[in-house]
Design a protein around this motif. Structure first.
Motif, PDB file in Angstrom:
ATOM      1  N   ILE A 185     -47.417 -70.734 119.153  1.00  0.00           N
ATOM      2  CA  ILE A 185     -46.230 -70.635 118.220  1.00  0.00           C
ATOM      3  C   ILE A 185     -46.496 -70.169 116.991  1.00  0.00           C
ATOM      4  N   VAL A 187     -50.196 -65.386 115.525  1.00  0.00           N
ATOM      5  CA  VAL A 187     -50.107 -66.187 116.681  1.00  0.00           C
ATOM      6  C   VAL A 187     -50.918 -65.384 117.712  1.00  0.00           C
ATOM      7  N   TYR A 216     -44.783 -65.444 126.223  1.00  0.00           N
ATOM      8  CA  TYR A 216     -43.392 -65.028 126.871  1.00  0.00           C
ATOM      9  C   TYR A 216     -43.937 -63.527 127.544  1.00  0.00           C
ATOM     10  N   ASP A 225     -42.919 -55.609 126.778  1.00  0.00           N
ATOM     11  CA  ASP A 225     -41.739 -54.839 126.154  1.00  0.00           C
ATOM     12  C   ASP A 225     -42.261 -54.945 124.497  1.00  0.00           C
ATOM     13  N   LYS A 226     -43.123 -55.652 124.124  1.00  0.00           N
ATOM     14  CA  LYS A 226     -43.336 -55.651 122.806  1.00  0.00           C
ATOM     15  C   LYS A 226     -42.256 -56.636 121.986  1.00  0.00           C
ATOM     16  N   SER A 227     -41.542 -57.388 122.686  1.00  0.00           N
ATOM     17  CA  SER A 227     -40.257 -58.074 121.924  1.00  0.00           C
ATOM     18  C   SER A 227     -40.227 -59.294 123.103  1.00  0.00           C
ATOM     19  N   LEU A 228     -39.432 -60.394 122.555  1.00  0.00           N
ATOM     20  CA  LEU A 228     -38.790 -61.408 123.001  1.00  0.00           C
ATOM     21  C   LEU A 228     -37.563 -60.689 123.812  1.00  0.00           C
ATOM     22  N   GLN A 229     -37.403 -61.296 125.022  1.00  0.00           N
ATOM     23  CA  GLN A 229     -35.998 -61.112 125.652  1.00  0.00           C
ATOM     24  C   GLN A 229     -36.040 -59.597 125.920  1.00  0.00           C
ATOM     25  N   GLY A 230     -36.942 -58.899 126.384  1.00  0.00           N
ATOM     26  CA  GLY A 230     -37.131 -57.526 126.801  1.00  0.00           C
ATOM     27  C   GLY A 230     -36.578 -57.619 128.162  1.00  0.00           C
ATOM     28  N   LEU A 231     -36.655 -56.192 128.711  1.00  0.00           N
ATOM     29  CA  LEU A 231     -36.450 -55.922 130.248  1.00  0.00           C
ATOM     30  C   LEU A 231     -37.242 -56.828 131.255  1.00  0.00           C
ATOM     31  N   GLU A 285     -35.118 -59.946 131.790  1.00  0.00           N
ATOM     32  CA  GLU A 285     -34.072 -59.508 132.805  1.00  0.00           C
ATOM     33  C   GLU A 285     -34.825 -59.609 134.095  1.00  0.00           C
ATOM     34  N   LEU A 309     -35.248 -63.075 135.359  1.00  0.00           N
ATOM     35  CA  LEU A 309     -34.229 -63.871 135.422  1.00  0.00           C
ATOM     36  C   LEU A 309     -33.660 -63.253 136.839  1.00  0.00           C
ATOM     37  N   ASP A 331     -36.415 -73.103 127.867  1.00  0.00           N
ATOM     38  CA  ASP A 331     -37.134 -72.108 127.230  1.00  0.00           C
ATOM     39  C   ASP A 331     -36.616 -70.775 127.795  1.00  0.00           C
ATOM     40  N   LEU A 332     -37.168 -69.596 127.314  1.00  0.00           N
ATOM     41  CA  LEU A 332     -36.850 -68.208 127.974  1.00  0.00           C
ATOM     42  C   LEU A 332     -37.428 -68.122 129.299  1.00  0.00           C
TER      43      LEU A 332
END
Lengths: 195, 745
Positions: free
Chosen positions: A75, A81, A86, A92-98, A101, A104, A119-120
């Motif tokens: 966290i 961290v 994730y 993707d070096k990001s949250l919510q990247g490809l 997707e 999902l 959570d994501l």
């Protein structure tokens, strides 16, 4: 592989997912520890068993110790961290990247969606829980595909970071268990129906 | 792990059966999943969300968001906007990287280690809020409400700031936007024209524009830049007064390469010339201004020759500027500036700008200073109470104001001094909300000492900052893309176009992830815990927005129907209001012991071997707020230090060399940056962008990237009239390969 076996594998996935939840007495209790010790014993992981047992038995406030370590690892910890849980952070070096997707999409293609407020989608706990659902369904094809295309590409980096930088044997053992449970497919291919 | 079994053998063995029985007792039957219809590949739902208002800087452009299955994939300007239109800047586009920054705060955290060297533990909101409430109440019970200091910033900090100020009753509230940025501008204009000027200059319809130390084009406030460019396209003459060849200077007709700190002398000489030659707007001054005679007498000594010497610029250039202004009056935009906390003599400079505008008759006329006529909306917040001035640090023992022309709140330095000395009373609780006082306020070590001596420090932010390392409880706030908050109003930026007004409210484009909460939720819970439940003005932030919109006959539902922006006919903004008055000489200022006529106060020159450290903006960052943004960091990963080319040549420095800095008090930067060699900076100054070089390792992109210029601001300079910080009074040398380089004279 028999359905009984796949159900047991599902339990293992679920146990690993459980172990990465934020430490709380709701689940981190005597039954949990008995299950963990029994598993390590079954695997012949004597050194790890001893380390974990010692850590749990000698720490007067093991819950807070693990909460601090969980916070530091996953966290918010100084100096950084250690291992955000994730997949997209690694891919993707990001949250919510490809990667998120794709994860999902994979869930949707198999007839699953996440509950509201979860959570994501690419959180390791969700991914392990999803693998457990596939194992429960005896869906070896999707289990293999998910491991190869979604889970393993980032877990190797995540697991290595945790193993290398954790201050507590508990998390080291848990990521090794996950590695053990998921890695052989990477080396030898899925052989769930070899019998 | 020394497992004795291969995975395959284990899964086939009786061991698995033996191990899985106890495991099955402890694993939860629940997962995060529900079954849903089988979906083919690529079936994720795409949608457009409206109602966004940007907060990557404080200009607040209107946005829409393109989403795929709840994931924001692109931000664009709202096509319905009459402000920024479909345009957003680099920072606006990069909002997605803030939203999804892995380093963002996610859960409430408790520091179980040392303040400044935290060991974090995730805790529940319930526990976090209970601790904040009880600790802050404990401070109030022991020391009184004045025992709490609040450092707020940004739109979401207004509600908690009002709670602590109005309801709890502390005066010790200090917004960076006032005391380290633009408060001096507002109070100087208040003391001259009776209102805060904003940046309401009608540049598109001007015949001349004068910018003094402006970062326009480098701060890229979209509609403001559009209006600036439109003015230039329409043929407006541009005068830029700046020691540095800025983005605006690159567009100028006249670049005045002024000596830092002498701007007021320059303005006084121009005004004296206008008065002496009767090139000022006699009719305007006769009708709307007071104190002309005192004013004229007070500035009478400021000849071009005297100013030229003081400002280190040619006499002819001052005359050229004065004549351009006079020839194009009254259609002249004298920009009030934005970040105006420079030298600790800034109130008089800002007064000078307001008076110059008056001499040119450039209020409420085409091309002049013209506030648009905005629609009225509500301002729901905590009820106001009079808490007296007994504990107001801005009053001295004789009940006189120390800094009489201060912006709202209390000057930061008075709060810090009281906290450190315990006099006149202790300050032992601290709330930091959306501000990073370590990288905002000069005197970093002093700020750390202030925080060290607190009994309790609470921080609320969207990201870790240098300040959040000093929190006892650190709370994660929903970002501007995830929450409701402000209601924004305005008009079209070009007054030659059809008069229109807009009303928009910030609405979430996506749901907040993790456990991030909004300002009303957090403040209300703390208020309840501190015993102020009955005074809570709204239950939710949505309710606040609804109430504010209702004043204009609108609602959130209606705004959604209208794609996030309500447009209505506007009113002609030109024409001077009957009650308008310009105080060229202000008796109140003189009675308070300061010059009633704009007056030049010299500042200390750089000592031998040093250059003055100037700082400013870049188009792709908003100071330290954006430093960890991966896209923006990629665009500009560090803040090169500008050095004059001839100076660099003498020092053997070339473009791209790596250097550190040391100031005249011996403080060395803890990081390095590169050199930018340019003729576009005076020899007595160096320049760099503000807000780099974070010391917080939790900012994985920004930590140690570039040099933190604030760390080199160790000399505290205070504007006497306002109490705001001057932030360009430090002098530096460069360090290359361990060798300190003297700056040649």
């Amino acid at each position: 592989m028999t359905s009984t076996t796949t159900l047991r594998i599902a339990t293992l996935y679920r146990f690993c997912a459980q172990s990465l939840q934020y430490p709380d007495t709701n689940w981190l209790n005597a039954d949990y520890l008995q299950g963990l010790y029994s598993l390590l014993e079954s695997l012949g992981a004597d050194d790890e068993l001893e380390q974990v047992q010692t850590a749990f038995e000698t720490d007067p406030d093991i819950l807070e110790t693990l909460q601090i370590e969980h916070t530091r690892l996953f966290i918010n910890g100084v100096p950084h961290v250690v291992a955000p849980p994730y997949g997209s952070v690694y891919v993707d070096k990001s949250l919510q990247g490809l990667h998120t997707e794709k994860t999902l999409n994979f869930y949707a293609e198999c007839g699953y969606s996440l509950k509201h407020g979860s959570d994501l989608p690419d959180h390791i706990i969700h991914q392990l829980e999803f693998l457990s659902l596939l194992a429960e369904n005896n869906d070896a094809e999707h289990e293999s595909e998910f491991l190869q295309t979604i889970f393993l590409p980032w877990f190797s980096k995540f697991g290595a970071r945790v193993k290398q930088e954790t201050h507590h044997p508990f998390y080291s053992v848990i990521v090794q268990l996950i590695d053990y449970l998921t890695k052989e497919e990477d080396e030898h291919g899925i052989q769930l129906d070899e019998a | 792990m020394a497992f004795n079994l291969t995975r395959r053998r284990f899964l086939q063995s009786a061991s698995l059966a033996a191990a899985s029985i106890p495991l099955s007792k402890v694993v939860s039957a629940e997962t995060g999943f529900v079954q849903s219809p089988l979906e083919p590949k690529g079936s994720l739902k795409e949608e457009t969300a409206t109602g966004g208002i940007c907060e990557m800087c404080f200009w607040r452009c209107q946005l829409i968001g393109k989403k795929r299955d709840g994931r924001l994939i692109k931000l664009e300007g709202n096509p319905k906007s009459i402000d920024n239109g479909t345009s957003i800047c680099a920072r606006g586009n990069a909002g997605i990287k803030l939203l999804y920054d892995p380093d963002r705060l996610k859960y409430p955290l408790k520091n179980v280690g040392e303040r400044g060297k935290p060991v974090w533990k995730r805790i529940s909101w319930e526990e976090a809020l209970a601790e904040c409430s009880s600790k802050l109440k404990g401070v109030v019970d022991k020391y009184g409400p004045q025992g709490i200091a609040v450092f707020p910033h940004g739109s979401t900090a207004k509600y908690p700031m009002h709670f602590f100020e109005r309801t709890v009753g502390t005066h010790n509230v200090s917004e960076a936007s006032f005391f380290q940025c633009r408060g001096i501008r507002d109070t100087a204009y208040w003391a001259t024209i009776g209102k805060a000027p904003g940046e309401n200059v009608d540049m598109p319809n001007s015949k001349a524009i004068m910018l003094l130390g402006s970062h326009i084009g480098e701060n890229v406030h979209v509609s403001h830049v559009k209006s600036f460019i439109k003015g230039l396209q329409n043929g407006s003459k541009l005068i830029v007064v700046d020691p540095r060849y800025s983005a605006a200077a690159a567009k100028s007709d006249v670049w005045v390469k002024i000596k830092p700190g002498t701007d007021t002398a320059f303005l006084l000489a121009i005004m004296n010339y206008l008065v002496k030659t009767e090139k000022y707007n006699v009719d305007f001054i006769d009708e709307w201004a007071d104190g002309f005679d005192e004013f004229a007498e007070g500035i009478a000594d400021w000849t071009f020759e005297r100013a030229a010497k003081e400002c280190n610029i040619p006499v002819e250039q001052i005359k050229e500027v004065a004549d351009i202004l006079a020839e194009n009056a009254p259609n002249v935009s004298i920009h009030p500036g934005r970040h105006v906390s420079w030298y600790g003599n800034d109130f008089q400079r800002q007064r000078s700008l307001a008076c110059l505008t008056a001499l040119l008759g450039a209020y409420y006329v085409e091309g002049g200073w013209v506030p648009g006529i905005k629609p009225k909306v509500g301002k729901v917040s905590w009820a106001k109470h009079d808490h007296g001035n007994e504990h107001n640090l801005n009053y001295n023992e004789d009940e006189e104001l120390r800094h009489p022309f201060t912006p709202p709140g209390t000057p930061t330095e008075l709060i810090r001094d009281a906290a450190l000395t315990g006099k006149p009373y202790p300050i032992k609780g601290c709330v930091i909300w959306g501000q990073n006082p370590i990288q905002t306020i000069p005197g970093q070590e002093k700020m750390k000492d202030v925080l060290r001596q607190m009994d309790f420090v609470m921080c609320v932010d969207v990201m870790p900052t240098d300040a959040t390392m000093w929190a006892d409880i650190l709370l994660p706030e929903a970002s501007y893309l995830e929450r409701f908050d402000l209601v924004k109003t305005g008009t079209q930026w070009d007054f030659s176009e059809k008069h229109q007004q807009y009303i928009t409210a910030r609405m979430p484009l996506v749901e907040p992830m993790f456990e991030r909460k909004d300002n009303v939720f957090i403040t209300n819970a703390i208020a309840k815990g501190m015993g102020h439940e009955e005074e809570i003005p709204v239950k939710t932030v949505e309710e606040m927005v609804e109430k504010n919109l209702a004043v204009a006959g609108l609602s959130i539902a209606q705004l959604k129907k209208e794609d996030g922006i309500h447009l209505r006919d506007g009113k002609d903004p030109y024409g001077i209001p009957e009650d308008f008055e310009v105080l060229l000489y202000n008796e109140d200022i003189e009675d308070a012991g300061f010059p009633g006529v704009p007056t030049y106060m010299p500042v200390e020159p750089p000592p031998a071997g040093f250059a003055r450290l100037l700082y400013g903006r870049v188009p792709v960052h908003t100071f330290n707020r954006t430093q960890n943004n991966a896209w923006l960091n990629f665009a500009m990963p560090e803040n090169p230090v500008w050095i004059n080319d001839e100076t660099a040549n003498k020092l053997g420095l070339k473009d791209g060399d790596t250097v550190g800095l040391v100031n005249s008090e011996g403080f060395k930067s803890h990081t390095t940056t590169t050199v930018k060699v340019t003729p576009g900076i005076r020899k007595d100054s160096v320049y760099m962008a503000h807000g780099y070089g974070s010391a917080n390792p939790l900012l994985s992109v920004a930590v140690n990237a570039g040099v933190d210029d604030t760390s080199l601001m160790t000399k505290i300079a205070i504007d006497p009239e306002t109490g705001a910080h001057g932030m360009r009074n430090n002098f530096v040398k460069l360090i290359k390969d361990g060798k300190v380089l003297d700056i040649p004279a």
